[in-house]
Design a protein around this motif. Structure first.
Motif, short mmCIF file in Angstrom:
data_model
loop_
_atom_site.label_atom_id
_atom_site.label_comp_id
_atom_site.label_asym_id
_atom_site.label_seq_id
_atom_site.Cartn_x
_atom_site.Cartn_y
_atom_site.Cartn_z
N PRO A 1 -79.75 79.93 -30.44
CA PRO A 1 -80.93 79.59 -29.64
C PRO A 1 -81.85 80.82 -29.63
N LEU A 2 -83.13 80.59 -29.58
CA LEU A 2 -84.09 81.68 -29.43
C LEU A 2 -84.39 81.80 -27.95
N LEU A 3 -84.20 82.98 -27.40
CA LEU A 3 -84.29 83.17 -25.96
C LEU A 3 -85.38 84.16 -25.58
N ALA A 4 -86.05 83.88 -24.49
CA ALA A 4 -87.00 84.81 -23.89
C ALA A 4 -86.74 84.79 -22.38
N LEU B 1 -82.45 67.60 -37.13
CA LEU B 1 -82.25 68.79 -36.32
C LEU B 1 -82.47 68.45 -34.85
N CYS B 2 -81.71 69.08 -33.98
CA CYS B 2 -81.86 68.85 -32.55
C CYS B 2 -83.23 69.33 -32.07
N SER B 3 -83.71 68.70 -31.03
CA SER B 3 -85.02 69.00 -30.46
C SER B 3 -84.87 69.25 -28.96
N THR B 4 -85.67 70.15 -28.43
CA THR B 4 -85.61 70.40 -26.98
C THR B 4 -86.00 69.16 -26.19
N SER B 5 -86.76 68.24 -26.80
CA SER B 5 -87.16 67.02 -26.08
C SER B 5 -86.01 66.04 -25.93
N ALA B 6 -84.94 66.20 -26.70
CA ALA B 6 -83.78 65.31 -26.60
C ALA B 6 -82.52 66.13 -26.30
N ALA B 7 -82.70 67.12 -25.43
CA ALA B 7 -81.58 67.99 -25.09
C ALA B 7 -81.68 68.41 -23.62
N ASP B 8 -80.52 68.64 -23.04
CA ASP B 8 -80.45 69.15 -21.67
C ASP B 8 -79.72 70.48 -21.74
N VAL C 1 -85.66 78.70 -23.55
CA VAL C 1 -84.79 78.41 -24.69
C VAL C 1 -85.57 77.60 -25.72
N PHE C 2 -85.62 78.13 -26.94
CA PHE C 2 -86.19 77.43 -28.09
C PHE C 2 -85.05 77.11 -29.04
N LEU C 3 -85.19 76.04 -29.82
CA LEU C 3 -84.21 75.73 -30.85
C LEU C 3 -84.73 76.18 -32.20
N ASP C 4 -83.94 76.98 -32.88
CA ASP C 4 -84.32 77.49 -34.21
C ASP C 4 -84.11 76.38 -35.23
N PRO D 1 -90.54 75.54 -25.26
CA PRO D 1 -89.22 75.91 -24.75
C PRO D 1 -88.78 75.02 -23.60
N ASP D 2 -87.50 75.05 -23.35
CA ASP D 2 -86.96 74.49 -22.14
C ASP D 2 -86.77 75.69 -21.22
N THR D 3 -87.26 75.62 -20.01
CA THR D 3 -87.20 76.76 -19.09
C THR D 3 -86.16 76.49 -18.02
N LEU D 4 -85.26 77.46 -17.86
CA LEU D 4 -84.16 77.33 -16.90
C LEU D 4 -84.23 78.44 -15.87
N ALA D 5 -83.82 78.13 -14.66
CA ALA D 5 -83.65 79.16 -13.64
C ALA D 5 -82.31 79.84 -13.91
N LEU D 6 -82.33 81.16 -13.94
CA LEU D 6 -81.09 81.92 -14.16
C LEU D 6 -80.36 82.09 -12.85
#
Length: 175
Positions: free
Chosen positions: A77-80, A39-46, A133-136, A145-150
């Protein structure tokens, strides 16, 4: 003489059958089902997020596999948003693809984010600045999570929703 050879040959064949029967049975070789993809991981994703012109009130979330191996994306994706401690966007179940999206290294997948109701009927509208962003992984989320500026002036309300991961950006924006 010919008869003697036939008898000798039959005796040797019989001995071979008996010898084979005396050897304990061995397990049949396992079938090769190919490589198991993790499964994909936030640590190996952009991750990136951007506004789109159509449909209105939508953004496109992109994930790129930065790892060395292929990986699978499950569900949505699980989003907050901002400092929400809950998942701030419901899943759009009708967007579920027919197959799990698999990303080879360097490949991307997409999820459409519906920010607010198009007719203004959503409640609790507000501007937000960050997206978490979290990966389910099928049993909840993986890691942090990976945190992004909107993009500036991103507005959400209670109707915010997100699609399942899609292999094509156009498919993510249908919903």
């Amino acid at each position: 003489m010919r008869f003697a050879r036939l008898i000798a040959s039959a005796a040797l064949s019989g001995a071979a059958v008996l010898a084979t029967a005396a050897v304990p049975a061995q397990a049949a070789p396992q079938a090769d089902h190919g490589r198991v993809t993790a499964l994909c991981s936030t640590s190996a994703a952009d991750f990136t997020v951007r506004n789109v012109s159509r449909p209105i009130n939508h953004q496109l979330l992109t994930v790129t596999n930065t790892g060395a191996k292929s990986c699978n994306l499950l569900k949505t994706p699980l989003l907050a948003f901002d400092d929400d401690t809950y998942v701030g966007a419901r899943a759009i179940e009708d967007s579920k693809p027919q197959a799990v999206v698999t990303l080879k290294p360097g490949e991307s997948a997409y999820a459409g984010i519906v920010l607010s109701s198009a007719d203004g009927s959503g409640e609790n509208g507000r501007h937000v600045r960050t997206l978490h962003v979290f990966l389910d992984r099928g049993e909840g989320s993986e890691g942090g999570p990976d945190t992004l500026a909107l993009p500036k002036n991103t507005w959400i309300d209670d109707s915010a929703a997100v699609t399942y991961w899609q292999a094509d950006a156009a498919d993510a924006l249908v919903w």
